[in-house]
Design a protein around this motif. Structure first.
Motif, PDB file in Angstrom:
ATOM      1  N   THR A  64      -5.829 -19.411   6.273  1.00 20.02           N
ATOM      2  CA  THR A  64      -5.673 -20.762   5.748  1.00 20.02           C
ATOM      3  C   THR A  64      -5.202 -20.653   4.297  1.00 20.02           C
ATOM      4  N   VAL A  65      -4.870 -21.780   3.706  1.00 15.99           N
ATOM      5  CA  VAL A  65      -4.428 -21.825   2.312  1.00 15.99           C
ATOM      6  C   VAL A  65      -5.521 -22.494   1.489  1.00 15.99           C
ATOM      7  N   SER A  66      -6.057 -21.778   0.497  1.00 14.73           N
ATOM      8  CA  SER A  66      -7.109 -22.342  -0.343  1.00 14.73           C
ATOM      9  C   SER A  66      -6.485 -23.195  -1.440  1.00 14.73           C
ATOM     10  N   GLU A  67      -7.343 -23.892  -2.186  1.00 11.94           N
ATOM     11  CA  GLU A  67      -6.869 -24.749  -3.271  1.00 11.94           C
ATOM     12  C   GLU A  67      -6.300 -23.945  -4.435  1.00 11.94           C
ATOM     13  N   GLU A  68      -6.575 -22.640  -4.466  1.00 10.45           N
ATOM     14  CA  GLU A  68      -6.050 -21.796  -5.535  1.00 10.45           C
ATOM     15  C   GLU A  68      -4.608 -21.352  -5.270  1.00 10.45           C
ATOM     16  N   SER A  69      -4.108 -21.616  -4.080  1.00 13.08           N
ATOM     17  CA  SER A  69      -2.807 -21.106  -3.674  1.00 13.08           C
ATOM     18  C   SER A  69      -1.850 -22.230  -3.311  1.00 13.08           C
ATOM     19  N   LEU A  70      -0.573 -21.969  -3.535  1.00 15.86           N
ATOM     20  CA  LEU A  70       0.463 -22.861  -3.032  1.00 15.86           C
ATOM     21  C   LEU A  70       0.821 -22.506  -1.595  1.00 15.86           C
ATOM     22  N   ASP A  71       0.647 -21.240  -1.245  1.00 16.60           N
ATOM     23  CA  ASP A  71       0.952 -20.768   0.104  1.00 16.60           C
ATOM     24  C   ASP A  71       0.237 -19.439   0.306  1.00 16.60           C
ATOM     25  N   VAL A  72      -0.060 -19.094   1.532  1.00 17.25           N
ATOM     26  CA  VAL A  72      -0.575 -17.782   1.931  1.00 17.25           C
ATOM     27  C   VAL A  72       0.231 -17.369   3.139  1.00 17.25           C
ATOM     28  N   ARG A  73       0.771 -16.158   3.104  1.00 18.40           N
ATOM     29  CA  ARG A  73       1.721 -15.772   4.154  1.00 18.40           C
ATOM     30  C   ARG A  73       1.671 -14.270   4.412  1.00 18.40           C
ATOM     31  N   TRP A  74       1.873 -13.890   5.681  1.00 13.57           N
ATOM     32  CA  TRP A  74       2.028 -12.483   6.034  1.00 13.57           C
ATOM     33  C   TRP A  74       3.463 -12.049   5.714  1.00 13.57           C
ATOM     34  N   TRP A  75       3.603 -10.932   5.009  1.00 18.62           N
ATOM     35  CA  TRP A  75       4.911 -10.377   4.680  1.00 18.62           C
ATOM     36  C   TRP A  75       5.038  -8.982   5.281  1.00 18.62           C
ATOM     37  N   PRO A  76       6.211  -8.637   5.845  1.00 22.52           N
ATOM     38  CA  PRO A  76       6.417  -7.257   6.310  1.00 22.52           C
ATOM     39  C   PRO A  76       6.233  -6.292   5.141  1.00 22.52           C
ATOM     40  N   VAL A  77       5.576  -5.167   5.393  1.00 24.20           N
ATOM     41  CA  VAL A  77       5.298  -4.230   4.299  1.00 24.20           C
ATOM     42  C   VAL A  77       6.583  -3.628   3.728  1.00 24.20           C
ATOM     43  N   ASP A  78       7.685  -3.700   4.467  1.00 25.85           N
ATOM     44  CA  ASP A  78       8.956  -3.167   3.964  1.00 25.85           C
ATOM     45  C   ASP A  78       9.902  -4.279   3.495  1.00 25.85           C
ATOM     46  N   ALA A  79       9.387  -5.499   3.352  1.00 25.69           N
ATOM     47  CA  ALA A  79      10.217  -6.617   2.874  1.00 25.69           C
ATOM     48  C   ALA A  79       9.346  -7.561   2.042  1.00 25.69           C
ATOM     49  N   LEU A  80       8.805  -7.038   0.952  1.00 30.43           N
ATOM     50  CA  LEU A  80       7.887  -7.803   0.109  1.00 30.43           C
ATOM     51  C   LEU A  80       8.656  -8.758  -0.802  1.00 30.43           C
ATOM     52  N   PRO A  81       8.034  -9.861  -1.204  1.00 33.10           N
ATOM     53  CA  PRO A  81       8.748 -10.859  -2.006  1.00 33.10           C
ATOM     54  C   PRO A  81       8.906 -10.489  -3.476  1.00 33.10           C
ATOM     55  N   ASP A  82       8.208  -9.452  -3.926  1.00 35.15           N
ATOM     56  CA  ASP A  82       8.257  -9.053  -5.335  1.00 35.15           C
ATOM     57  C   ASP A  82       8.205  -7.532  -5.397  1.00 35.15           C
ATOM     58  N   ARG A  83       9.194  -6.924  -6.042  1.00 34.09           N
ATOM     59  CA  ARG A  83       9.247  -5.456  -6.112  1.00 34.09           C
ATOM     60  C   ARG A  83       8.038  -4.866  -6.838  1.00 34.09           C
ATOM     61  N   ASP A  84       7.381  -5.658  -7.680  1.00 33.07           N
ATOM     62  CA  ASP A  84       6.182  -5.179  -8.372  1.00 33.07           C
ATOM     63  C   ASP A  84       5.051  -4.854  -7.405  1.00 33.07           C
ATOM     64  N   LEU A  85       5.139  -5.344  -6.172  1.00 35.05           N
ATOM     65  CA  LEU A  85       4.101  -5.086  -5.177  1.00 35.05           C
ATOM     66  C   LEU A  85       4.347  -3.807  -4.379  1.00 35.05           C
ATOM     67  N   ASP A  86       5.534  -3.231  -4.488  1.00 33.71           N
ATOM     68  CA  ASP A  86       5.910  -2.096  -3.637  1.00 33.71           C
ATOM     69  C   ASP A  86       4.945  -0.919  -3.783  1.00 33.71           C
ATOM     70  N   GLU A  87       4.666  -0.519  -5.026  1.00 39.67           N
ATOM     71  CA  GLU A  87       3.805   0.646  -5.253  1.00 39.67           C
ATOM     72  C   GLU A  87       2.394   0.390  -4.741  1.00 39.67           C
ATOM     73  N   LEU A  88       1.865  -0.782  -5.033  1.00 42.40           N
ATOM     74  CA  LEU A  88       0.506  -1.112  -4.598  1.00 42.40           C
ATOM     75  C   LEU A  88       0.388  -1.075  -3.084  1.00 42.40           C
ATOM     76  N   VAL A  89       1.318  -1.711  -2.378  1.00 42.26           N
ATOM     77  CA  VAL A  89       1.250  -1.755  -0.920  1.00 42.26           C
ATOM     78  C   VAL A  89       1.465  -0.365  -0.320  1.00 42.26           C
ATOM     79  N   ALA A  90       2.327   0.430  -0.937  1.00 39.70           N
ATOM     80  CA  ALA A  90       2.523   1.810  -0.458  1.00 39.70           C
ATOM     81  C   ALA A  90       1.226   2.612  -0.574  1.00 39.70           C
ATOM     82  N   HIS A  91       0.534   2.486  -1.709  1.00 45.33           N
ATOM     83  CA  HIS A  91      -0.765   3.160  -1.881  1.00 45.33           C
ATOM     84  C   HIS A  91      -1.771   2.658  -0.846  1.00 45.33           C
TER      85      HIS A  91
END
Length: 199
Positions: free
Chosen positions: A147-174
């Protein structure tokens, strides 16, 4: 006076094996902060305080659940501030992930996956607050619905190889590497209930 949460966080970070020299330097920064500040996990501790977040992977580890933060307007992993009722840092991370995703039954890896220090301009009345974020990994049950909480505009599943922000690549890889390693015999990490004190 040290609280159970403070004691848990200090023990957890001191016993954690960082994956890189940069992460080791950050761990020392966090440990020094907690030794100097008994309130170092509260949002009232300024200009720095420890926060907790979680990289939530789906059951087959092909997608990661991200939140479009209402204030920052960027996609992040789930997480936030520790609260007075939290007794462990992993418990705080799991509570935040559950609240922000609406998913029950998340399975948390008992050790951190990554540390990150960043400036948060919208954290309270003073500028340039630093979040000393401790990041964990959790697996969602198969078929989990969010679900989407009041703290978020959206909550969504993203493919691990197609993330919306490159800053997340290292974190998700770890996160992927650690989650897979923890499943293997002798992996050294176990999936655990987050309300148990860290050992």
């Amino acid at each position: 006076m040290s609280t159970p949460l403070h004691a848990d966080a200090l023990t957890l970070l001191q016993s954690w094996t960082p994956p890189t020299a940069a992460q080791a330097a950050l761990r020392e920064r966090y440990v020094e902060h907690l030794r100097a500040h008994p309130d170092g996990l509260t949002r009232e501790c300024r200009p720095d305080h420890v926060t907790a977040s979680t990289v939530v992977l789906d059951a087959d580890r092909s997608h990661v659940l991200l939140t479009l933060h209402a204030k920052a307007r960027r996609w992040f992993q789930l997480g936030g501030h520790c609260e007075p009722g939290d007794r462990t840092l992993g418990g705080a991370a799991l509570r935040e992930a559950t609240e922000e995703s609406g998913i029950t039954g998340l399975q948390l890896l008992a050790v951190p996956v990554h540390l990150d220090e960043h400036v948060v301009p919208f954290c309270g009345p003073t500028a340039d607050v630093h979040h000393l974020d401790v990041r964990f990994v959790a697996l969602a049950p198969a078929g989990a619905r969010h679900t989407v909480s009041e703290e978020s505009l959206d909550v969504r599943w993203w493919p691990v190889d197609a993330l919306p922000d490159r800053d997340l690549d290292e974190l998700v890889a770890h996160a992927l590497a650690q989650s897979i390693s923890s499943d293997s015999p002798g992996g050294g990490s176990t999936w655990a209930a987050a309300d148990q004190p860290s050992r």
